[in-house]
Design a protein around this motif. Structure first.
Motif, PDB file in Angstrom:
ATOM      1  N   MET A   1       0.848  -1.168   0.000  1.00  0.00           N
ATOM      2  CA  MET A   1       0.000   0.000   0.000  1.00  0.00           C
ATOM      3  C   MET A   1       0.892   1.228   0.000  1.00  0.00           C
ATOM      4  O   MET A   1       1.732   1.392   0.855  1.00  0.00           O
ATOM      5  N   SER A   2       0.746   2.081  -0.953  1.00  0.00           N
ATOM      6  CA  SER A   2       1.551   3.288  -0.976  1.00  0.00           C
ATOM      7  C   SER A   2       0.783   4.431  -0.328  1.00  0.00           C
ATOM      8  O   SER A   2      -0.435   4.416  -0.238  1.00  0.00           O
ATOM      9  N   THR A   3       1.548   5.403   0.118  1.00  0.00           N
ATOM     10  CA  THR A   3       0.943   6.584   0.731  1.00  0.00           C
ATOM     11  C   THR A   3       1.564   7.812   0.103  1.00  0.00           C
ATOM     12  O   THR A   3       2.639   7.762  -0.479  1.00  0.00           O
ATOM     13  N   SER A   4       0.870   8.908   0.217  1.00  0.00           N
ATOM     14  CA  SER A   4       1.397  10.155  -0.309  1.00  0.00           C
ATOM     15  C   SER A   4       1.454  11.181   0.806  1.00  0.00           C
ATOM     16  O   SER A   4       0.690  11.130   1.756  1.00  0.00           O
ATOM     17  N   HIS A   5       2.396  12.086   0.680  1.00  0.00           N
ATOM     18  CA  HIS A   5       2.548  13.155   1.664  1.00  0.00           C
ATOM     19  C   HIS A   5       2.230  14.468   0.969  1.00  0.00           C
ATOM     20  O   HIS A   5       2.923  14.882   0.059  1.00  0.00           O
ATOM     21  N   SER A   6       1.144  15.058   1.387  1.00  0.00           N
ATOM     22  CA  SER A   6       0.795  16.374   0.868  1.00  0.00           C
ATOM     23  C   SER A   6      -0.160  17.022   1.856  1.00  0.00           C
ATOM     24  O   SER A   6      -0.963  16.357   2.481  1.00  0.00           O
ATOM     25  N   PRO A  41       2.837  -4.913   5.476  1.00  0.00           N
ATOM     26  CA  PRO A  41       1.596  -4.549   4.785  1.00  0.00           C
ATOM     27  C   PRO A  41       0.423  -4.747   5.734  1.00  0.00           C
ATOM     28  O   PRO A  41       0.460  -5.613   6.612  1.00  0.00           O
ATOM     29  N   GLU A  42      -0.587  -3.906   5.604  1.00  0.00           N
ATOM     30  CA  GLU A  42      -1.754  -3.997   6.477  1.00  0.00           C
ATOM     31  C   GLU A  42      -2.855  -4.813   5.825  1.00  0.00           C
ATOM     32  O   GLU A  42      -2.987  -4.854   4.614  1.00  0.00           O
ATOM     33  N   HIS A  66       6.635  -4.349  14.468  1.00  0.00           N
ATOM     34  CA  HIS A  66       6.173  -4.930  13.218  1.00  0.00           C
ATOM     35  C   HIS A  66       5.472  -6.264  13.470  1.00  0.00           C
ATOM     36  O   HIS A  66       4.502  -6.594  12.782  1.00  0.00           O
ATOM     37  N   ALA A  67       5.940  -7.023  14.464  1.00  0.00           N
ATOM     38  CA  ALA A  67       5.255  -8.263  14.855  1.00  0.00           C
ATOM     39  C   ALA A  67       3.852  -7.935  15.358  1.00  0.00           C
ATOM     40  O   ALA A  67       2.897  -8.653  15.065  1.00  0.00           O
ATOM     41  N   VAL A  70       1.444  -7.753  12.563  1.00  0.00           N
ATOM     42  CA  VAL A  70       1.036  -9.077  12.071  1.00  0.00           C
ATOM     43  C   VAL A  70      -0.060  -9.638  12.985  1.00  0.00           C
ATOM     44  O   VAL A  70      -1.075 -10.148  12.510  1.00  0.00           O
ATOM     45  N   PHE A  71       0.145  -9.525  14.301  1.00  0.00           N
ATOM     46  CA  PHE A  71      -0.885  -9.988  15.242  1.00  0.00           C
ATOM     47  C   PHE A  71      -2.172  -9.180  15.081  1.00  0.00           C
ATOM     48  O   PHE A  71      -3.273  -9.722  15.193  1.00  0.00           O
ATOM     49  N   GLU A  72      -2.022  -7.899  14.816  1.00  0.00           N
ATOM     50  CA  GLU A  72      -3.208  -7.047  14.645  1.00  0.00           C
ATOM     51  C   GLU A  72      -4.030  -7.485  13.428  1.00  0.00           C
ATOM     52  O   GLU A  72      -5.263  -7.475  13.466  1.00  0.00           O
ATOM     53  N   ASP A  73      -3.357  -7.873  12.356  1.00  0.00           N
ATOM     54  CA  ASP A  73      -4.090  -8.395  11.195  1.00  0.00           C
ATOM     55  C   ASP A  73      -4.911  -9.612  11.580  1.00  0.00           C
ATOM     56  O   ASP A  73      -6.070  -9.743  11.180  1.00  0.00           O
ATOM     57  N   ALA A  74      -4.320 -10.530  12.356  1.00  0.00           N
ATOM     58  CA  ALA A  74      -5.041 -11.738  12.786  1.00  0.00           C
ATOM     59  C   ALA A  74      -6.207 -11.363  13.693  1.00  0.00           C
ATOM     60  O   ALA A  74      -7.288 -11.944  13.600  1.00  0.00           O
TER      61      ALA A  74
END
Length: 164
Positions: A1-6, A41-42, A66-67, A70-74
């Motif tokens: 997933m890309s993000t933009s800064h503006s 990745p989310e 970051h781990a 991964v747990f949050e996705d589950a």
């Protein structure tokens, strides 16, 4: 997933607020343009075994923030019956993150909260998780953190499965 800064806020392709700043191994935001570690990745749907494997690799690499993702996705994508378990694991990973960043009070509190959530789990743990071992690890680390012991994220990482 890309993000933009503006403008005032970073946004993803769907327009949701999402911080695009790079992060270090403990998830701390770095200045724009700085080299950071690759973000997780989310919204990835994984099997319980894959969740445990990926989280363990990140923990072993000293990347508990970051781990936690991964747990949050589950936690968010898994069955309702498992959400409390994955949330508790995410809390232990965030507790380790805070402890390694030097936030002893917050780290110990989250480690205990996660341990309490795991101790309340009564079902068979998915992904061959060693919930009793993780509870012991989290409580022991919280006690060390309370005593002012410095915490290395990689050296203090838990074993998510029993060594048997």
């Amino acid at each position: 997933m890309s993000t933009s800064h503006s403008g005032d806020r970073d946004r993803d392709e769907a327009g949701r607020a999402r911080n695009a700043r790079p992060r270090d191994g403990l998830g701390r935001p770095l200045p724009y343009g700085s080299p950071g570690v690759e973000r997780q990745p989310e919204g990835v749907v994984r099997t319980p075994a894959r969740t445990v494997d990926e989280a363990q690799a990140l923990l072993d690499a000293g990347r508990p923030f970051h781990a936690h993702e991964v747990f949050e996705d589950a936690w968010k994508a898994g069955p309702d019956s498992e959400r409390a378990l994955w949330r508790a694991l995410a809390q232990t990973a965030v507790g380790l993150t805070h402890a390694a960043r030097g936030n002893a009070r917050g780290g110990a509190r989250l480690l205990r909260r996660g341990a309490d959530g795991l101790a309340a789990w009564t079902g068979e743990a998915p992904g061959e998780l060693d919930t009793e071992g993780i509870v012991r690890w989290a409580r022991a680390l919280a006690a060390r953190v309370d005593q002012g012991a410095p915490v290395s994220a990689a050296a203090s990482a838990p074993r998510l499965r029993s060594a048997l």
